[in-house]
Scaffold this active site. Structure first.
Site, PDB file in Angstrom:
ATOM      1  N   ARG A  86      -5.778  14.860  -4.712  1.00  0.00           N
ATOM      2  CA  ARG A  86      -4.342  14.687  -3.780  1.00  0.00           C
ATOM      3  C   ARG A  86      -4.024  16.319  -4.022  1.00  0.00           C
ATOM      4  O   ARG A  86      -3.529  17.375  -4.776  1.00  0.00           O
ATOM      5  CB  ARG A  86      -3.416  14.512  -4.531  1.00  0.00           C
ATOM      6  CG  ARG A  86      -3.188  12.813  -4.827  1.00  0.00           C
ATOM      7  CD  ARG A  86      -3.199  12.183  -2.802  1.00  0.00           C
ATOM      8  NE  ARG A  86      -1.749  12.624  -2.320  1.00  0.00           N
ATOM      9  CZ  ARG A  86      -0.954  11.688  -2.261  1.00  0.00           C
ATOM     10  NH1 ARG A  86      -0.426  11.334  -3.717  1.00  0.00           N
ATOM     11  NH2 ARG A  86       0.320  12.516  -1.822  1.00  0.00           N
ATOM     12  N   ASP A 235       6.758  18.488  -5.000  1.00  0.00           N
ATOM     13  CA  ASP A 235       5.849  18.588  -4.760  1.00  0.00           C
ATOM     14  C   ASP A 235       5.309  20.186  -5.334  1.00  0.00           C
ATOM     15  O   ASP A 235       4.196  19.797  -5.959  1.00  0.00           O
ATOM     16  CB  ASP A 235       4.759  17.900  -3.799  1.00  0.00           C
ATOM     17  CG  ASP A 235       4.853  16.082  -3.993  1.00  0.00           C
ATOM     18  OD1 ASP A 235       4.005  15.988  -4.694  1.00  0.00           O
ATOM     19  OD2 ASP A 235       5.805  15.598  -3.366  1.00  0.00           O
TER      20      ASP A 235
END
Length: 345
Positions: A86, A235
């Site tokens: 990711r 994030d």
């Protein structure tokens, strides 16, 4: 429900893609299985991804059966595999750097068992740090919540996105525990429906009043005067305060600004990336087009229609009222105040 749990020689991962219909766990015994769980979003949320990657790194050492001299090269391979899962969530890279540093500290070790033990201990330390940090975020964030508040949140920044308690939902939990009357509006969060599937489930389990809404209803709710506060997770936060979070966050920030509603980000300092000057430098992950063409395997769009499916967007710092961390609440100018906070810590 815990997003992940270390079992001594494997990582127990709650498969969040099956919630709320089914509770199913994956027992990941190798680093490759952890990497697959991250890629498939069985485990998701920046802090949880970081902790999972740390345990995956430790499993890479546990699964190594070669000579001690070859361990370093093997662990580079492990780290690369986990790092590519990711690209946006900076906690992943932060956790892997901690694990790499711990491995380097073991350069005088004579036995593989000693190194494995040290790496497991570091992974458990990362997980424990997340538990502690999230409680502190909740304590600091409670100060911004009034005695009665209607709070809008997006995606899932709760216990399922962390090792425990949550960031944005941690603030809401802390407010409820302080005796405040909070009511949460949870946006469904297309296309992966984390708000509908996960946030609604978490809040209902905690007996916190929650109402599920379609993503495109947020502006109408604000127009009606039904939202007092917006709190989201993150994030990656750039040095200037620009914040990458689940796609749709930017739209909520614009709407909140237009309606004069405070917009807060809740995240640990491990999510702050001072090496990235602004949001323009944050890599944005693009997901499989099938996530938009299908809903749980059911086709909802022409199979050949072109799809643009970024997993995240970037909210400019100018739209953010404050960033809630375990060190306190940071406000503008972020380029100055984030640096000050990180230097102090």
């Amino acid at each position: 429900m815990k997003a992940l749990e270390w079992m001594g020689d494997s990582l127990k991962i709650l498969d969040q893609t099956r919630l709320p219909v089914e509770i199913k766990y994956r027992m990941a015994a190798t680093y490759e299985e952890v990497a697959e769980a991250i890629e498939k979003m069985e485990v998701r949320g920046a802090p949880a991804i970081g902790a999972a990657a740390a345990y995956g790194y430790a499993l890479g050492a546990i699964g190594y059966s070669g000579e001690l001299a070859g361990l370093s090269a093997h662990m580079e391979k492990v780290q690369h595999r986990l790092a590519e899962t990711r690209p946006t969530a900076v906690n992943l890279f932060w956790a892997l750097r901690r694990m790499e540093d711990r491995l380097r500290d073991q350069h005088e070790a004579k036995e593989l068992a000693e190194i494995r033990q040290a790496l497991v201990a570091e992974a458990e330390s990362i997980a424990e740090d997340d538990r502690r940090v999230n409680r502190l975020i909740g304590e600091h964030g409670n100060a911004i919540v009034t005695a009665e508040a209607n709070i809008l949140t997006h995606c899932n920044a709760g216990a399922l996105a962390t090792v425990e308690y949550g960031t944005a939902l941690g603030v809401i939990r802390a407010a409820q525990q302080a005796g405040k009357k909070v009511h949460v509006y949870a946006g469904e969060t297309r296309p992966f429906l984390q708000g509908a599937r996960l946030t609604a489930l978490e809040l209902m389990n905690d007996h916190i009043p929650v109402t599920l809404i379609a993503d495109n209803m947020a502006g109408f709710l604000m127009q009606q005067g039904n939202i007092d506060l917006v709190i989201v997770g993150a994030d990656r936060i750039a040095a200037n305060g620009d914040t990458a979070n689940k796609i749709g966050t930017y739209s909520l920030a614009v709407l909140a600004h237009a309606h004069g509603i405070p917009f807060y980000v809740a995240a640990p300092t491990s999510t702050i990336d001072l090496k990235v000057p602004s949001g323009q430098d944050i890599p944005i992950e693009e997901r499989n087009p099938k996530e938009l063409r299908e809903v749980f395997g059911v086709q909802v769009a022409p199979p050949e229609v072109p799809v643009y499916n970024p997993a995240f967007d970037v909210t400019p710092a100018k739209l953010i009222t404050g960033i809630i961390t375990e060190k306190g609440i940071v406000t503008s100018p972020y380029s100055v105040n984030l640096l000050k906070m990180m230097v102090r810590s």
